[in-house]
Design a protein around this motif. Structure first.
Motif, PDB file in Angstrom:
ATOM      1  N   MET A 137      31.713  14.242 -11.888  1.00 55.08           N
ATOM      2  CA  MET A 137      31.482  13.396 -10.709  1.00 55.08           C
ATOM      3  C   MET A 137      30.075  13.604 -10.175  1.00 55.08           C
ATOM      4  O   MET A 137      29.404  12.654  -9.751  1.00 55.08           O
ATOM      5  N   THR A 150      31.478  13.221  -4.186  1.00 53.54           N
ATOM      6  CA  THR A 150      31.595  12.181  -5.193  1.00 53.54           C
ATOM      7  C   THR A 150      31.418  10.816  -4.555  1.00 53.54           C
ATOM      8  O   THR A 150      31.612  10.662  -3.338  1.00 53.54           O
ATOM      9  N   THR A 195      35.882  17.955  -6.758  1.00 55.05           N
ATOM     10  CA  THR A 195      34.854  16.987  -7.184  1.00 55.05           C
ATOM     11  C   THR A 195      34.127  17.616  -8.374  1.00 55.05           C
ATOM     12  O   THR A 195      33.050  18.178  -8.203  1.00 55.05           O
ATOM     13  N   LEU A 209      26.944  10.926  -9.872  1.00 55.95           N
ATOM     14  CA  LEU A 209      26.160  10.728  -8.653  1.00 55.95           C
ATOM     15  C   LEU A 209      24.670  10.820  -8.947  1.00 55.95           C
ATOM     16  O   LEU A 209      23.878   9.983  -8.505  1.00 55.95           O
ATOM     17  N   ARG A 246      30.275   3.720  -5.233  1.00 55.92           N
ATOM     18  CA  ARG A 246      29.481   3.700  -6.463  1.00 55.92           C
ATOM     19  C   ARG A 246      28.361   2.674  -6.423  1.00 55.92           C
ATOM     20  O   ARG A 246      27.212   2.988  -6.787  1.00 55.92           O
ATOM     21  N   TYR A 273      36.713   8.994  -5.938  1.00 55.04           N
ATOM     22  CA  TYR A 273      37.650  10.025  -6.373  1.00 55.04           C
ATOM     23  C   TYR A 273      38.510   9.589  -7.559  1.00 55.04           C
ATOM     24  O   TYR A 273      39.318  10.376  -8.045  1.00 55.04           O
TER      25      TYR A 273
END
Length: 225
Positions: free
Chosen positions: A183, A83, A179, A187, A158, A86
């Motif tokens: 998530m 990820t 994850t 991504l 991010r 979190y």
């Protein structure tokens, strides 16, 4: 535990991150930037100018930071069961895990870890693999483990990963509680719509639970860079 399905198809480097395995122990201030710089230094040492970088879980966080910091050295990126962030409770969640390890020992976390790593059926059918992985986990240095927990709790990649524009692929186990699929979807979106593979009936360590599928994703990406 290297995925030997890639043998003969590409030169493969696997290594122990700082504070893990055979690498130096006892760190207190870890960051994904530091781990990414370690990887850059290792590539310098072995004479690799560029590479397709793949990482699972924590390794995926390091791979993201490496690609963001070293776009000229990243031919491609494969992110597995990982990820960019979190979540808002991550600092407290990871601090709690580190505190439990210090107070009760790493053995107190084994049952929790194994049920996140693998589904019950797979774990029952692969007792030697589970035992080897458990032995590796229990051999961790507590200071290094706590530093790693702090690193992952604080990690927020991010914005950095959104700037990465290299060929990429994202993979996640359908039942990954560490994850989860959302998530992975985030991504893939941040990577400009990278292909996402969701492996059914799999949890957090799909490179061990589903090595053939993981190797296929890597091989496909390598063939197209």
């Amino acid at each position: 535990m290297r995925n030997t399905r890639l043998a003969g198809r590409a030169d493969v480097l696997s290594y122990d991150c700082r504070g893990h395995g055979g690498s130096d122990r006892g760190g207190t201030d870890y960051t994904t930037e530091l781990f990414a710089a370690d990887l850059a230094g290792l590539l310098d040492r072995i004479g690799w100018d560029r590479a397709v970088v793949a990482g699972c879980s924590m390794g995926g966080c390091v791979a993201q930071d490496f690609a963001a910091s070293n776009p000229h050295r990243t031919d491609g990126l494969v992110l597995v069961d990982t990820t960019a962030w979190y979540g808002p409770t991550a600092p407290l969640d990871w601090a709690g895990r580190a505190a439990k390890a210090r107070e009760q020992g790493l053995a107190a976390l084994v049952d929790f870890q194994v049920t996140r790593w693998f589904g019950a059926e797979f774990a029952a059918g692969e007792p030697e693999l589970v035992a080897a992985l458990t032995k590796t986990f229990l051999a961790n240095d507590l200071d290094s483990y706590a530093a790693t927990c702090r690193m992952l709790g604080a990690a927020d990649l991010r914005e950095r990963v959104a700037a990465v524009r290299v060929p990429a692929a994202v993979v996640v186990g359908e039942d990954d509680a560490a994850t989860p699929v959302p998530m992975a979807e985030d991504l893939a979106e941040r990577l400009g719509g990278a292909p996402l593979t969701v492996l059914p009936e799999s949890r957090h360590l799909t490179p061990l639970e589903r090595p053939t599928e993981i190797a296929a994703v890597i091989q496909e990406l390598v063939a197209n860079v």
